[in-house]
Design a protein around this motif. Structure first.
Motif: not given
Length: 359
Positions: A143, A145, A148, A153, A155, A233
Motif C-alpha cells: 500500500y 502510505e 492509505v 491498513v 493485515r 493497494i
C-alpha cells in the motif's frame, strides 16, 4: 466494470552494469564470456533485473560460459515449452518460472529430465528431481502510505475484504491485482487462495468485483500502477518485486497477511530438449547453493527460507515458526490447478464475480 490491460509492458529499470557488459536484443540479453567455450540458453518468467546479479555471479564462477537469457511472461513461456517438447526441437536449456504449476505440468507430460543435486532443498520445493524451487517468496499486500491512513491498513485477507465493503467509495478503482486470464502466477495464487480459505476468498473476490479492482498481467504492471498513484493497494504481489519497489520508494509499504501468507518458490526445470543438460544442472546447483541463495537474498529476492523478514516489512517475526506461511508445495497436487476443465471453470467464475457478467 473492471479496468483491463490489453498488453503488458515491461518496467525498465536502470542497468546496474556497464553497458558493454550486456548485449541487448529485444527481450533477449546476452552475458558474453571473454572466450566462449559453452553457451547456456535460459528462458525465464523472471524479470532480467532480478536475475542479473545471479547470472553475473555464475559467470564469475564459470567465465568460459556465455549466458543467454530470454524474458517471458509465464503463459508465453509455458506455450513455447509445450511446443518445443511436442516437436522435439530445442528452444532452451533451462526454464525458470514463478508459475510452478506449469512446470509440474511439463514434467508430468515427460518434458523434463531429472537432475540430482547435492544441495539441500526443502521437501516441498522438489518434485521427482525434475522441478526444483529456488526462491522463497511470500505473496504480500502493498500500500501507499500517502493514500492509505494507518487505520485502513489491512493485515489479513478478511480485513481487506471488509475495508472494500465499508469504504467502497474511497477505494473504488483504487485496488490492483493480477488478471488471472493473462497471468499464470496470478492464476496460481488465486487458485491457492481458494483452496486455503474458500469462504474468505469468496468474500474477497466479491469485494474486488464491487470495488472495480484494476487488473494487470504481472507484478511490475500492478506495482507501476501503485507507483504512479493510480491505485492505493496492491494485492498478492510477490514479495521480491514488492520489496524492490519499497527500496526505490519507501512510501510503498509491505504487509504479510496475518491469517495466512502464501509462499511461492520459483521453479527451475531442465527441458528434455536441452542441448546443455550438464551445464543447466550446474546453474541449477548454483541457484540452490549457499552462495547462490545468499546472492539471491541480498540482491534479488530478499526473503529467505528461514522465514525471517527483511527490514521494514510488516509481518510476523517468522513465517515458518508462527505457522502463518503456507508454502505452495511443488508436486502432483498442482496438476489439479492445470487441469483444463478446472482452469476454465475457475477462470469463468472469476470473470463472473469480478466483472459482474457471464464470461
Amino acid at each position: 466494470m473492471i479496468r483491463k490491460a490489453l498488453a503488458c509492458t515491461l518496467l525498465v529499470l536502470p542497468f546496474l552494469l556497464p553497458r558493454a557488459a550486456v548485449a541487448v536484443e529485444g527481450d533477449r540479453q546476452v552475458f558474453p564470456a571473454a572466450a566462449e567455450r559453452a553457451r547456456l540458453v535460459i528462458h525465464g518468467a523472471t524479470d532480467i533485473e532480478a536475475m542479473r546479479p545471479l547470472l553475473e555471479d555464475f559467470r564469475a564462477l564459470r567465465p568460459e560460459v556465455t549466458l543467454e537469457y530470454v524474458d517471458y511472461l509465464t503463459n508465453a513461456l509455458f506455450r513455447e515449452a509445450k511446443a518445443s517438447c511436442a516437436s522435439g526441437e530445442h528452444a532452451a536449456d533451462l526454464l525458470l518460472s514463478s508459475s510452478v504449476d506449469q512446470l509440474v505440468r511439463l514434467a508430468n507430460d515427460g518434458c523434463a529430465v531429472a537432475h540430482r543435486t547435492g544441495e539441500t532443498v526443502p521437501s516441498w520445493a522438489n518434485w521427482r528431481e525434475e522441478v526444483y524451487g529456488f526462491s522463497f517468496e511470500p505473496a504480500v499486500m502493498v500500500y501507499d502510505e500517502r493514500q492509505v491512513p494507518p487505520e485502513d491498513v489491512p493485515r489479513s485477507h478478511h480485513e481487506l475484504a471488509e475495508l472494500l465493503r465499508q469504504k467502497f467509495e474511497t477505494y473504488r478503482g483504487r485496488v490492483g491485482t493480477y488478471d488471472v486470464r493473462a497471468s499464470g502466477i496470478g492464476y496460481l495464487l488465486a487458485y491457492n487462495d481458494s483452496r486455503v480459505a474458500p469462504t474468505t476468498y469468496g468474500r474477497l473476490l466479491e469485494s474486488f468485483g464491487r470495488a472495480e479492482t484494476v487488473t494487470r498481467c504481472c507484478n511490475n504492471e500492478v506495482l507501476d500502477e501503485l507507483r504512479r498513484g493510480n491505485i492505493a493497494i496492491a494485492y498478492n504481489v510477490l514479495g521480491s518485486y514488492a520489496y524492490a519497489a519499497h527500496l526505490r520508494d519507501p512510501h510503498l509499504r509491505l504487509v504479510l497477511p496475518r491469517d495466512y501468507t502464501l509462499i511461492l518458490s520459483r521453479g527451475a526445470l531442465i527441458p528434455a530438449t536441452s542441448r546443455q543438460k550438464s551445464l543447466a544442472g550446474a546453474f541449477l546447483d548454483y541457484l540452490l547453493s549457499e552462495r547462490g541463495q545468499k546472492k539471491a537474498r541480498q540482491a534479488s529476492f530478499y526473503f529467505s527460507a528461514n522465514g525471517l523478514l527483511p527490514y521494514g516489512v510488516d509481518g510476523p517475526t517468522s513465517l515458518i515458526d508462527t505457522g502463518i506461511g503456507r508454502p505452495i508445495r511443488i508436486g502432483p497436487a498442482l496438476l489439479a490447478a492445470q487441469d483444463q476443465a478446472q482452469h476454465k471453470r475457475f477462470t469463468e467464475e472469476w470473470i463472473t464475480v469480478m466483472e459482474g457478467k457471464q464470461p
